[in-house]
Design a protein around this motif. Sequence first.
Motif, PDB file in Angstrom:
ATOM      1  N   LEU B  85      45.050  47.878  58.954  1.00  0.00           N
ATOM      2  CA  LEU B  85      46.192  48.785  58.777  1.00  0.00           C
ATOM      3  C   LEU B  85      47.294  48.105  57.984  1.00  0.00           C
ATOM      4  CD1 LEU B  85      46.598  50.618  62.181  1.00  0.00           C
ATOM      5  CD2 LEU B  85      45.870  51.536  59.980  1.00  0.00           C
ATOM      6  N   ALA B  86      47.354  46.793  58.037  1.00  0.00           N
ATOM      7  CA  ALA B  86      48.416  46.102  57.313  1.00  0.00           C
ATOM      8  C   ALA B  86      48.097  46.022  55.834  1.00  0.00           C
ATOM      9  CB  ALA B  86      48.607  44.704  57.892  1.00  0.00           C
ATOM     10  N   ILE B  87      46.816  45.819  55.501  1.00  0.00           N
ATOM     11  CA  ILE B  87      46.514  45.559  54.092  1.00  0.00           C
ATOM     12  C   ILE B  87      46.210  46.838  53.306  1.00  0.00           C
ATOM     13  CG2 ILE B  87      44.056  45.058  54.499  1.00  0.00           C
ATOM     14  CD1 ILE B  87      44.350  42.931  52.293  1.00  0.00           C
ATOM     15  N   ALA B 128      53.717  53.631  52.441  1.00  0.00           N
ATOM     16  CA  ALA B 128      54.280  52.319  52.772  1.00  0.00           C
ATOM     17  C   ALA B 128      54.682  52.252  54.233  1.00  0.00           C
ATOM     18  CB  ALA B 128      55.467  52.021  51.883  1.00  0.00           C
ATOM     19  N   SER B 129      55.167  53.403  54.774  1.00  0.00           N
ATOM     20  CA  SER B 129      55.586  53.361  56.174  1.00  0.00           C
ATOM     21  C   SER B 129      54.388  53.261  57.097  1.00  0.00           C
ATOM     22  CB  SER B 129      56.436  54.579  56.526  1.00  0.00           C
ATOM     23  OG  SER B 129      55.811  55.729  56.046  1.00  0.00           O
ATOM     24  N   MET B 130      53.174  53.508  56.584  1.00  0.00           N
ATOM     25  CA  MET B 130      51.971  53.269  57.395  1.00  0.00           C
ATOM     26  C   MET B 130      51.777  51.782  57.674  1.00  0.00           C
ATOM     27  SD  MET B 130      50.124  56.080  57.921  1.00  0.00           S
ATOM     28  CE  MET B 130      48.387  55.661  57.901  1.00  0.00           C
ATOM     29  N   ILE B 136      53.027  46.503  64.127  1.00  0.00           N
ATOM     30  CA  ILE B 136      53.364  46.857  65.513  1.00  0.00           C
ATOM     31  C   ILE B 136      52.126  46.811  66.391  1.00  0.00           C
ATOM     32  CG2 ILE B 136      54.280  48.659  67.010  1.00  0.00           C
ATOM     33  CD1 ILE B 136      55.941  49.596  64.642  1.00  0.00           C
ATOM     34  N   ILE B 137      51.038  47.395  65.910  1.00  0.00           N
ATOM     35  CA  ILE B 137      49.809  47.437  66.709  1.00  0.00           C
ATOM     36  C   ILE B 137      49.274  46.028  66.910  1.00  0.00           C
ATOM     37  CG2 ILE B 137      47.390  48.175  66.670  1.00  0.00           C
ATOM     38  CD1 ILE B 137      48.357  50.746  65.362  1.00  0.00           C
ATOM     39  N   GLY B 138      49.312  45.241  65.823  1.00  0.00           N
ATOM     40  CA  GLY B 138      48.850  43.849  65.933  1.00  0.00           C
ATOM     41  C   GLY B 138      49.665  43.103  66.966  1.00  0.00           C
ATOM     42  N   GLY B 139      50.969  43.290  66.936  1.00  0.00           N
ATOM     43  CA  GLY B 139      51.834  42.599  67.879  1.00  0.00           C
ATOM     44  C   GLY B 139      51.585  43.034  69.298  1.00  0.00           C
ATOM     45  N   TRP B 140      51.315  44.312  69.486  1.00  0.00           N
ATOM     46  CA  TRP B 140      51.100  44.810  70.843  1.00  0.00           C
ATOM     47  C   TRP B 140      49.713  44.411  71.364  1.00  0.00           C
ATOM     48  CZ3 TRP B 140      47.574  48.170  73.025  1.00  0.00           C
ATOM     49  CH2 TRP B 140      47.850  48.514  74.363  1.00  0.00           C
ATOM     50  N   SER B 243      41.578  33.021  61.376  1.00  0.00           N
ATOM     51  CA  SER B 243      40.486  33.316  60.459  1.00  0.00           C
ATOM     52  C   SER B 243      40.834  34.470  59.509  1.00  0.00           C
ATOM     53  CB  SER B 243      39.232  33.612  61.262  1.00  0.00           C
ATOM     54  OG  SER B 243      38.143  33.761  60.392  1.00  0.00           O
ATOM     55  N   MET B 244      39.850  35.353  59.236  1.00  0.00           N
ATOM     56  CA  MET B 244      40.048  36.388  58.208  1.00  0.00           C
ATOM     57  C   MET B 244      41.041  37.447  58.656  1.00  0.00           C
ATOM     58  SD  MET B 244      38.856  35.616  55.463  1.00  0.00           S
ATOM     59  CE  MET B 244      39.007  37.048  54.427  1.00  0.00           C
ATOM     60  N   LYS B 245      41.172  37.641  59.963  1.00  0.00           N
ATOM     61  CA  LYS B 245      42.140  38.636  60.425  1.00  0.00           C
ATOM     62  C   LYS B 245      43.549  38.200  60.047  1.00  0.00           C
ATOM     63  CE  LYS B 245      39.437  40.428  64.210  1.00  0.00           C
ATOM     64  NZ  LYS B 245      38.961  39.912  65.485  1.00  0.00           N
ATOM     65  N   PHE B 246      43.796  36.944  60.254  1.00  0.00           N
ATOM     66  CA  PHE B 246      45.095  36.415  59.845  1.00  0.00           C
ATOM     67  C   PHE B 246      45.239  36.529  58.328  1.00  0.00           C
ATOM     68  CE2 PHE B 246      47.473  32.740  58.218  1.00  0.00           C
ATOM     69  CZ  PHE B 246      48.705  33.073  58.712  1.00  0.00           C
ATOM     70  N   ALA B 247      44.137  36.235  57.623  1.00  0.00           N
ATOM     71  CA  ALA B 247      44.193  36.298  56.166  1.00  0.00           C
ATOM     72  C   ALA B 247      44.548  37.707  55.692  1.00  0.00           C
ATOM     73  CB  ALA B 247      42.852  35.870  55.577  1.00  0.00           C
ATOM     74  N   PHE B 248      44.067  38.716  56.392  1.00  0.00           N
ATOM     75  CA  PHE B 248      44.393  40.091  56.022  1.00  0.00           C
ATOM     76  C   PHE B 248      45.889  40.354  56.155  1.00  0.00           C
ATOM     77  CE2 PHE B 248      39.995  42.213  56.660  1.00  0.00           C
ATOM     78  CZ  PHE B 248      39.656  41.800  55.387  1.00  0.00           C
ATOM     79  N   PHE B 249      46.470  39.913  57.241  1.00  0.00           N
ATOM     80  CA  PHE B 249      47.926  40.069  57.396  1.00  0.00           C
ATOM     81  C   PHE B 249      48.654  39.384  56.253  1.00  0.00           C
ATOM     82  CE2 PHE B 249      47.611  40.989  62.069  1.00  0.00           C
ATOM     83  CZ  PHE B 249      48.311  42.169  61.996  1.00  0.00           C
ATOM     84  N   PHE B 250      48.152  38.208  55.958  1.00  0.00           N
ATOM     85  CA  PHE B 250      48.762  37.386  54.925  1.00  0.00           C
ATOM     86  C   PHE B 250      48.677  38.087  53.573  1.00  0.00           C
ATOM     87  CE2 PHE B 250      49.063  33.134  52.849  1.00  0.00           C
ATOM     88  CZ  PHE B 250      50.159  32.698  53.549  1.00  0.00           C
TER      89      PHE B 250
END
Lengths: 544, 359, 177
Positions: B85-87, B128-130, B136-140, B243-250
């Motif tokens: 959802l972030a990328i 963009a607001s998506m 938020i979801i990642g943090g929760w 790993s790759m999940k973090f890379a996606f956020f990045f």
Amino acid sequence: MPTFEIDGKKITVGQGVTVLEAARSQGIEIPHFCYHESFKSGGLCRMCLVEIEKMPKLQTSCTTVATEGMVVKTTTDRVKQARSAILEFILTNHPLDCPDCDQAGECVLQEYSHKYGPDKSAFREPKELREHIQLSEHIAYDPERCIMCERCVRYYRDVVGTEELAVMQRGAHSEITTFPGRQLDYGYIGNIADICPVGALTTKDFRFKERVYNLRTTETICPLCEAGCTIYVDAKKYTVYRVRSRNKNLTSLHEHPNRNVTALYPKVFIDAILRSSFICDDGRFGYKKAIENGAIPGPINRYEPENRTWNNVISLVAQKIKQAGSKVGGIVSPFATNEEAYAFLYLLKYISGTNTIGVIDFPGAKEFNGATKLQLRKGSQSPNLKGIEQIAGALGIKITPVEEVVASKPELLYVLGPTLNRMDAYTEKIGGIKFIVLQDFKASAFANNVHVVMPGFNFAQKDGTYTNKDGKVQRIRKAVDAKGDARNDLDILTDIIYNISGKKLGSFDNILGLMVKEIPFFNGADAAILTTGINFRKAAGRLW
Amino acid sequence: MVDYITVAIYTLMSVLVFVLILMTVAFLTLAERRVSAFMQDRLGPNRVGPWGLFQPVADGLKFIMKEDVTPLEANKVLYTVAPLLAIIPAMLTFAVVPFGHDLFLHGRVINLQIANFNVGILYIFAIASMGIFGIIIGGWASNNKYSLLGGLRSASQFISYEISMGLAVIGILMVYGSLKLNDIALYQGSLWFNAVPKWGVLVQPLGFIVFLVSVFAETNRVPFDLPEAESELVGGYHTEYSSMKFAFFFMGEYANMITASALIATLYFGGWQVPYLHNIGFIIPKLGIVHLQQWLVAIIEVLSFVVKVGFFLFFFLWVRWTLPRFRFDQLTALGWKVLIPLGILNIVITGALIMLRII
Amino acid sequence: MPEKSMTKKKYNFKEALYLIEILRGLGVTIKHFFVRKKFAINYPEETLHIVGNTQQTMKVMDKDAQKLIDRMEVTMNYRGKHALLVDGDLGRCVACKMCETVCPFFAIYIEPEESPDPRKERSPRIFEVDLTRCAYCGYCVEACPENAITMTSFYSLVARQRPELSIQKKELRTVIK
């Protein structure tokens, strides 16, 4: 009973007490090098100068007898100046290489220089450097470090009585020597290294081995004869570095109960001190004989070679003892402590039902050559023979020679060490015995021929009590850690007893308490005092 | 009738743009480290390949090789969905950004833009607001207090600055009168007083500042990087990610930066416009005309766009290594008490100027 | 307890606007971006010169780090590998164990012996410094009464195996060459 004033304090002392001793009894420190409670004062070092009213000059307090109405001052500027000047003179030729010197850390001169010494010296001339002299194979003498207090000379004159040492030459060239071509006799020479206030006399045993401030000092008992002299063991981690004499319960002459106040040095008193302040050379240099360690890394089981853990070995021994019934032969070494002997005899008497025990015979402690006034050695080289005799007597066990026990061919022979190679003579005679157990810290020919060897501790590694020939119960203390998989002998015995009968004897203080209760000889030996070890030196009677 | 060739061309173009963005993201991570090092008189990573150019490859390999840890108490589904959802929104937004005018090839007109919507700006705001949902979801879903705090901060920050950003953009809409980004870029080529190009930054200086500040906050960049504030929240919303999940956020963060740079360039710096350049070549009033081939013009326009975007990407890094992080109350105060009133003021001024026919 | 108070600085209009100050800040960073001083050293390709001889006393410390970097030199008071100093052919160390005693990491091990050389009484039979334990704090140098142990500017302390980093008397004496 003269009453006099010292530093504004009015005190009454016995007749013939010197000012220095009186001050010590009041906790007033007067620095000194040459004074020693064991022999006559010489007034040689001049460090103990004090100011006495109505006397024009400063007086040496170690030779001035306190008299009625005296007013002594130890902290005036005159006294301080004199001390500082004396130290400056002593240091004219004394090298300031404390890092080189073994005494650093327990050096009286070093301490006084810090406390009373001048900041700098007026002497700019180079110091005279001299080679060290070998006074005997055990003692090295550094003339450059010597401050000519003559403690060693007076020790040989007053205490040993052989007068082997003397001061030769004069002034700055004077040095302590023996007569030409002679060396000091072996016997009581080690003590002069102890009483030397500086690093001039050092034992070869300890010379340049370790810094004294790295060593941990433990109060314990010399195990090399029946006299049971009190000693300090200085050790670091696993290693014992040296043995020193321990001045038993005398912090000062003044406190001694036998003090005869009518004479300055009564005979009785000197004997009492001599016995307490010094040890013989066998004890000082021979301790290594009693502590060699590491030869047996862990339990040896030649009966079932695959079972070598402590649990296996102990249950095997317990099972064999149970099977053998009353046909168990016991041999105990007189190096075993009272508690170990009690546990061992308990095992023989109440669990096996054996009524005899062999005690390993150690040769008599022979006195040294020369007509010395000092005769410290007593009996044989078995520190706890008296204790074992008393316990065996109380439990109704007969003591027989080792030969008889071996010759009676018991089903199981249990030898409680340390044997110190004294059992090697029986190596061939044990052929017919089915099962032999040995507890010892050191490998020997005998240990190579028995079925089970359980490595124990030497005297420096364990806690316990020894009884000397006079019947004093004295405490030995753990000074070093044991390397490898050795275990405390007492724990091994109590484990075996527990394994057979389910009875828990507990640790050494529990057993001592048990002995105090059950054996009349030990009555009065307070387990609490012996175990805490803090106040035991002040306890009266047989307890030291 | 479906024009297959057109479909093929746009498909190819979207794939090309997708790959280019990913490439840019990769090298942006390197650029970030090198630029920061240079600004601090250091050297930065210079070991892998010439000038450290292969560092992103090494980083990527590392990300792939690393163990992918999912916390035991995390919500497995949402925890996995959040990085996507972030990328994805960051990538989708780029669809409406024009990177050139038109290209005439064999009588075919190709828009240098993947999708020329007539609601372009609204699409950008919508998609963009998506992106905020990812954070938020990642943090929760991480089930970690730091992550949750990061996500909440991100939400409130986003609400605060979305408004001022919208207000700033209204000024642009009033001036150019179109929601299509391509049109906005095109109109910025017209001349003001017959001399100066009518770029957004010149006609909307106040709006530009408001928009710029809001964009920094929207992309979670310093000085508004409170959702991941390392010194306060460990790693913020991605504390638990590896790993790759973090890379996606990045990658999402950097893709957002690229989109934001492209928007700034398009709305306020003429997008693909080069001053005085038209389809037939440079037309400079009172001085004359330089004729150029149409394909050459297209290339110059695309290059112009790339240079502008590149500058703003550098500007993002530049600001990051200059300004310290805001405190959270300062952040909200700036959003609500300063930027929103300024945005409204901007609208009023713009309206007045339009009434006076100055712009 | 006295109350502490802090007064907030009053900003003038220029400062309150922030924008100018931000631009100034951006100016500083971009200046460094283009005009960089050299501080970092690309280690394997570029190496610092070990200057001076450890026998000589410490030179005056260079205050300006940039000057040292330009000359590619290690500072004289850098605490690197240990060395045992020698006067002619006679080692200074008397194995007094001061350094061993003071060492907070138990990195030094000494065994004294009666010196074979008649000019001094005792010398170390074994002198061992375990560089894997050492933290290069320099306490041993401070403690040494004979000024025998020093720390050189020798900084490249790498080995393939741990025992190589436990350096003995012989190596400690040759490091000063």
